[in-house]
Design an enzyme around this catalytic site. Structure first.
Site, mmCIF file in Angstrom:
data_model
loop_
_atom_site.group_PDB
_atom_site.id
_atom_site.type_symbol
_atom_site.label_atom_id
_atom_site.label_comp_id
_atom_site.label_asym_id
_atom_site.label_seq_id
_atom_site.Cartn_x
_atom_site.Cartn_y
_atom_site.Cartn_z
ATOM 1 N N THR A 8 23.784 37.842 40.041
ATOM 2 C CA THR A 8 23.107 37.080 38.993
ATOM 3 C C THR A 8 23.789 37.373 37.671
ATOM 4 O O THR A 8 24.169 38.509 37.410
ATOM 5 C CB THR A 8 21.619 37.424 38.897
ATOM 6 N N GLY A 9 23.935 36.342 36.865
ATOM 7 C CA GLY A 9 24.569 36.549 35.565
ATOM 8 C C GLY A 9 25.344 35.314 35.154
ATOM 9 O O GLY A 9 25.160 34.235 35.729
ATOM 10 N N THR A 13 18.247 33.743 38.241
ATOM 11 C CA THR A 13 18.629 33.282 39.561
ATOM 12 C C THR A 13 17.813 34.134 40.506
ATOM 13 O O THR A 13 17.279 35.153 40.086
ATOM 14 C CB THR A 13 20.141 33.540 39.746
ATOM 15 N N GLY A 65 27.634 32.815 35.307
ATOM 16 C CA GLY A 65 28.358 32.396 36.504
ATOM 17 C C GLY A 65 29.851 32.225 36.348
ATOM 18 O O GLY A 65 30.628 32.547 37.253
ATOM 19 N N ARG A 123 27.670 20.803 36.160
ATOM 20 C CA ARG A 123 28.212 22.184 36.171
ATOM 21 C C ARG A 123 27.728 22.941 37.410
ATOM 22 O O ARG A 123 26.566 22.885 37.779
ATOM 23 C CB ARG A 123 27.756 22.906 34.908
ATOM 24 N N VAL A 124 28.614 23.629 38.055
ATOM 25 C CA VAL A 124 28.259 24.457 39.207
ATOM 26 C C VAL A 124 28.599 25.910 38.874
ATOM 27 O O VAL A 124 29.673 26.187 38.341
ATOM 28 C CB VAL A 124 29.026 24.001 40.469
ATOM 29 N N GLY A 125 27.684 26.811 39.157
ATOM 30 C CA GLY A 125 27.916 28.229 38.872
ATOM 31 C C GLY A 125 28.431 28.984 40.075
ATOM 32 O O GLY A 125 28.960 28.399 41.037
ATOM 33 N N ASP A 126 28.259 30.282 40.028
ATOM 34 C CA ASP A 126 28.775 31.143 41.097
ATOM 35 C C ASP A 126 27.855 31.200 42.321
ATOM 36 O O ASP A 126 28.313 31.510 43.424
ATOM 37 C CB ASP A 126 28.953 32.582 40.578
HETATM 38 N N1 ASP Z 1 24.728 32.972 38.074
HETATM 39 C C1 ASP Z 1 23.910 31.831 37.788
HETATM 40 C C2 ASP Z 1 24.751 30.720 37.285
HETATM 41 O O1 ASP Z 1 25.657 30.965 36.522
HETATM 42 C C3 ASP Z 1 22.864 32.094 36.800
HETATM 43 C C4 ASP Z 1 22.164 33.390 36.969
HETATM 44 O O2 ASP Z 1 22.470 34.201 37.774
HETATM 45 O O3 ASP Z 1 21.235 33.631 36.235
HETATM 46 O O4 ASP Z 1 24.459 29.600 37.598
#
Ligand code: ASP
Length: 308
Positions: A227-228, A176, A230, A204-207
């Site tokens: 980032t990570g 991200t 989500g 799908r929706v992340g954070d």
């Molecule tokens: N946090 C993002 C998500 O889950 C992905 C990422 O940070 O790499 O969509």
């Protein structure tokens, strides 16, 4: 406050390429792109722009760099498409804007800003967000623009092995981009943009587009971009948690950010990291993964970029 020192920090995701697959050429290209993004954000503010201008400019540069999973270079969903999420927040006013599940938008962070500046809403989804983008002359690109061989190969591999993204070990499944900044008036801002996770379910929706989970900014405390993985960041409301630990518990930035990433996220196997800048301009970039593309700039001559 006038003429406070301008500062910016960025990330290009905690899903870095494993060290054994990294070549000196790719590594150099990553450092170059991080530096260009820092420069873009810093100079936007040095020219008199706000922290919001700074984070938008830095994130646009990262979205345009194909090695990061946002804008060009976004990963593929399980249907072979690109669905991108982005958000932005102004720490002075607490105004914010976000988009989720958008396709063919060249710079989703600019669309998120457009939602913040030109609507009474915070978050717009897929078709509705794209319709709003057309009304506001946001730049679209065709599917070819978003195609990158690396992301395609990662997706094919994930599909063939019939693995869910969560079991993805070789090529980390996330990535991200984000930026946090403090401008000359001492105002904070944060922005985050992502293609999400490889082979993620359609819809799908992340954070990243969720204010308080992946992004938060408040002049009273901190600007943060995460980032990570989500789903964990949503459950833990990570970005707002940092604000809370600093505001209600009186923790300093370093202590609070490290506590979240290492003591709260790591034990529940929530891989990732965050970048944060507090109201005094302190910067903290903790991560619990083998690496996180990251960097900061405090002046044209004083900057840092790192991967592992
Ligand atoms: N946090 C993002 C998500 O889950 C992905 C990422 O940070 O790499 O969509």
């Amino acid at each position: 406050m006038m003429n406070a020192p301008i500062r910016i920090a960025i990330h290009g995701g905690a899903g870095t390429m494993p060290k054994r697959l990294m070549t000196p050429e790719i590594e150099a290209a990553c450092h170059d792109s991080l530096q260009l993004a820092l420069q873009a954000g810093y100079s936007a503010m040095a020219k008199g722009g706000t922290a919001v201008d700074g984070v938008e400019a830095a994130v646009r540069a990262l979205e345009n760099a194909p090695m990061f999973n946002a804008g060009k270079g976004s990963v593929f969903t399980n249907k072979g498409q690109h669905e991108m999420d982005a958000s932005i927040m102004n720490g002075e006013t607490l105004d914010c804007g976000a988009v989720a599940g958008v396709s063919n938008i060249k710079n989703p962070v600019t669309l998120a800003r457009c939602v913040m500046d030109n609507s009474e809403h915070v978050l717009l989804l897929n078709d509705g967000a794209e319709e709003f983008a057309r009304l506001h002359n946001i730049v679209f690109e065709d599917d070819d623009y978003f195609f990158t061989q690396l992301r395609y190969d990662q997706w094919q591999k994930a599909m063939k092995k019939k693995i869910t993204v969560l079991d993805h070990v070789d090529d980390k499944k996330f990535g991200t981009v984000g930026a946090v900044a403090i401008d000359a008036k001492g105002n904070l801002a944060a922005a985050t943009s992502t293609g999400g996770m490889t082979n993620k379910l359609y819809g799908r929706v992340g954070d990243s587009p969720l204010i308080g989970s992946g992004t938060y900014a408040n002049n009273a405390s901190v600007a943060v971009s995460c980032t990570g993985h989500g789903e964990f960041f949503i459950r833990q409301v990570v970005a707002y948690d940092l604000h809370c630990l600093m505001t209600y518990k009186g923790m300093g930035l370093e202590e609070a950010a490290n506590h979240i990433v290492h003591d709260k996220l790591k034990p529940i196997e929530a891989e990732g990291g965050l970048i944060a800048i507090d109201a005094k301009g302190n910067i903290c970039l903790p991560f619990n993964t083998p690496g996180m593309y990251r960097g900061w700039m405090k002046s044209e001559a004083d900057y840092f970029t790192g991967i592992y």
